[in-house]
Design a protein around this motif. Sequence first.
Motif, PDB file in Angstrom:
ATOM      1  N   ARG A   8       0.964  -1.415  -0.183  1.00 35.50           N
ATOM      2  CA  ARG A   8       0.069   0.069  -0.107  1.00 35.50           C
ATOM      3  C   ARG A   8       1.014   1.194   0.083  1.00 35.50           C
ATOM      4  NH1 ARG A   8      -4.493  -1.982   4.385  1.00 35.50           N
ATOM      5  NH2 ARG A   8      -5.409  -3.406   3.103  1.00 35.50           N
ATOM      6  N   GLY A   9       0.272   2.108  -0.548  1.00 36.07           N
ATOM      7  CA  GLY A   9       1.032   3.536  -0.856  1.00 36.07           C
ATOM      8  C   GLY A   9       1.010   3.945  -2.044  1.00 36.07           C
ATOM      9  N   ARG A  10       1.846   5.016  -2.625  1.00 33.56           N
ATOM     10  CA  ARG A  10       1.886   5.383  -3.681  1.00 33.56           C
ATOM     11  C   ARG A  10       2.842   4.338  -4.786  1.00 33.56           C
ATOM     12  NH1 ARG A  10       5.195   9.849  -6.459  1.00 33.56           N
ATOM     13  NH2 ARG A  10       6.068   9.910  -4.572  1.00 33.56           N
ATOM     14  N   VAL A  11       1.986   3.522  -4.949  1.00 33.78           N
ATOM     15  CA  VAL A  11       2.816   2.247  -5.695  1.00 33.78           C
ATOM     16  C   VAL A  11       2.066   1.992  -7.162  1.00 33.78           C
ATOM     17  CG1 VAL A  11       3.626   1.197  -3.672  1.00 33.78           C
ATOM     18  CG2 VAL A  11       1.154   0.587  -4.631  1.00 33.78           C
ATOM     19  N   GLN A  12       1.203   2.802  -7.553  1.00 34.82           N
ATOM     20  CA  GLN A  12       0.758   2.471  -9.043  1.00 34.82           C
ATOM     21  C   GLN A  12       0.985   3.605  -9.971  1.00 34.82           C
ATOM     22  OE1 GLN A  12      -3.541   1.275  -9.472  1.00 34.82           O
ATOM     23  NE2 GLN A  12      -3.108  -0.476  -8.240  1.00 34.82           N
ATOM     24  N   GLY A  13       1.377   3.721 -11.046  1.00 33.72           N
ATOM     25  CA  GLY A  13       1.687   4.649 -11.963  1.00 33.72           C
ATOM     26  C   GLY A  13       3.116   5.112 -11.883  1.00 33.72           C
ATOM     27  N   VAL A  14       3.967   4.574 -11.115  1.00 33.60           N
ATOM     28  CA  VAL A  14       5.302   4.886 -10.708  1.00 33.60           C
ATOM     29  C   VAL A  14       6.319   3.651 -11.050  1.00 33.60           C
ATOM     30  CG1 VAL A  14       4.666   6.674  -9.088  1.00 33.60           C
ATOM     31  CG2 VAL A  14       5.058   4.339  -8.301  1.00 33.60           C
ATOM     32  N   GLY A  15       6.067   2.857 -11.915  1.00 34.06           N
ATOM     33  CA  GLY A  15       6.946   1.878 -12.229  1.00 34.06           C
ATOM     34  C   GLY A  15       7.193   0.824 -11.413  1.00 34.06           C
ATOM     35  N   PHE A  16       6.362   0.616 -10.251  1.00 34.67           N
ATOM     36  CA  PHE A  16       6.562  -0.275  -9.040  1.00 34.67           C
ATOM     37  C   PHE A  16       6.243  -1.671  -9.787  1.00 34.67           C
ATOM     38  CE2 PHE A  16       5.876  -2.565  -5.187  1.00 34.67           C
ATOM     39  CZ  PHE A  16       6.651  -1.754  -4.088  1.00 34.67           C
ATOM     40  N   ARG A  17       5.395  -2.105 -10.555  1.00 35.52           N
ATOM     41  CA  ARG A  17       5.422  -3.507 -10.953  1.00 35.52           C
ATOM     42  C   ARG A  17       6.616  -3.974 -11.633  1.00 35.52           C
ATOM     43  NH1 ARG A  17       0.552  -3.881 -14.504  1.00 35.52           N
ATOM     44  NH2 ARG A  17       1.189  -1.887 -15.137  1.00 35.52           N
ATOM     45  N   TRP A  18       7.217  -3.008 -12.483  1.00 36.87           N
ATOM     46  CA  TRP A  18       8.455  -3.141 -13.390  1.00 36.87           C
ATOM     47  C   TRP A  18       9.500  -3.381 -12.392  1.00 36.87           C
ATOM     48  CZ3 TRP A  18       7.401  -4.736 -18.034  1.00 36.87           C
ATOM     49  CH2 TRP A  18       6.350  -4.299 -18.655  1.00 36.87           C
ATOM     50  N   PHE A  19       9.648  -2.724 -11.298  1.00 39.55           N
ATOM     51  CA  PHE A  19      10.551  -2.885 -10.290  1.00 39.55           C
ATOM     52  C   PHE A  19      10.635  -4.219  -9.771  1.00 39.55           C
ATOM     53  CE2 PHE A  19      10.938  -2.425  -5.533  1.00 39.55           C
ATOM     54  CZ  PHE A  19      12.241  -2.297  -5.376  1.00 39.55           C
ATOM     55  N   VAL A  20       9.422  -4.570  -9.109  1.00 33.07           N
ATOM     56  CA  VAL A  20       9.350  -5.926  -8.637  1.00 33.07           C
ATOM     57  C   VAL A  20       9.752  -6.880  -9.571  1.00 33.07           C
ATOM     58  CG1 VAL A  20       7.599  -7.461  -7.583  1.00 33.07           C
ATOM     59  CG2 VAL A  20       7.379  -4.929  -6.875  1.00 33.07           C
ATOM     60  N   HIS A  21       9.212  -6.913 -10.598  1.00 26.97           N
ATOM     61  CA  HIS A  21       9.465  -7.971 -11.602  1.00 26.97           C
ATOM     62  C   HIS A  21      10.984  -8.102 -11.920  1.00 26.97           C
ATOM     63  CE1 HIS A  21      10.466  -9.420 -15.779  1.00 26.97           C
ATOM     64  NE2 HIS A  21       9.411  -9.973 -15.631  1.00 26.97           N
ATOM     65  N   ARG A  22      11.789  -6.995 -12.057  1.00 25.30           N
ATOM     66  CA  ARG A  22      13.234  -6.858 -11.939  1.00 25.30           C
ATOM     67  C   ARG A  22      13.985  -7.440 -10.855  1.00 25.30           C
ATOM     68  NH1 ARG A  22      14.719  -1.805 -11.915  1.00 25.30           N
ATOM     69  NH2 ARG A  22      15.528  -2.082  -9.716  1.00 25.30           N
ATOM     70  N   GLU A  23      13.462  -7.294  -9.798  1.00 27.65           N
ATOM     71  CA  GLU A  23      13.987  -7.794  -8.562  1.00 27.65           C
ATOM     72  C   GLU A  23      13.832  -9.247  -8.470  1.00 27.65           C
ATOM     73  OE1 GLU A  23      16.181  -6.006  -6.421  1.00 27.65           O
ATOM     74  OE2 GLU A  23      15.945  -4.132  -7.600  1.00 27.65           O
ATOM     75  N   ALA A  24      12.567  -9.514  -8.533  1.00 25.38           N
ATOM     76  CA  ALA A  24      12.329 -11.054  -8.472  1.00 25.38           C
ATOM     77  C   ALA A  24      12.930 -12.036  -9.379  1.00 25.38           C
ATOM     78  CB  ALA A  24      10.591 -11.116  -8.607  1.00 25.38           C
ATOM     79  N   ALA A  25      13.038 -11.466 -10.733  1.00 24.41           N
ATOM     80  CA  ALA A  25      13.812 -12.123 -11.870  1.00 24.41           C
ATOM     81  C   ALA A  25      15.168 -12.225 -11.345  1.00 24.41           C
ATOM     82  CB  ALA A  25      13.384 -11.463 -13.040  1.00 24.41           C
ATOM     83  N   GLU A  26      15.850 -11.244 -11.020  1.00 28.25           N
ATOM     84  CA  GLU A  26      17.182 -11.228 -10.590  1.00 28.25           C
ATOM     85  C   GLU A  26      17.406 -12.313  -9.501  1.00 28.25           C
ATOM     86  OE1 GLU A  26      18.889  -7.504  -9.798  1.00 28.25           O
ATOM     87  OE2 GLU A  26      18.485  -6.870 -11.835  1.00 28.25           O
TER      88      GLU A  26
END
Length: 93
Positions: A8-26
């Motif tokens: 929760r927070g300001r997590v939509q429209g700021v690239g958060f999903r792409w950030f999570v994807h990159r971290e999880a894939a790594e």
Amino acid sequence: MVLHFLIRGRVQGVGFRWFVHREAAELGLRGWVRNTDGGEVEVVAAGNHESLTELRAELHKGSRGSRVDKVIEHELDEVEASSLGEFKIEGAW
């Protein structure tokens, strides 16, 4: 180990999903990330304890431009991992 996170927070429209994807894939995790209708980001991730601990720390920090107010976490039954493939973003264009 399989964990479900709701961020929760300001997590939509700021690239958060792409950030999570990159971290999880790594980290070699399986699972997915998606936006919710309520303005949160939801994550299901499966992997070893160490990798999930690292992902948890990154979720609390957040991506550049985001603001994480709260991370709600639940451990899921191990059987949930059987349906998870390579980490992906759900609902992305």
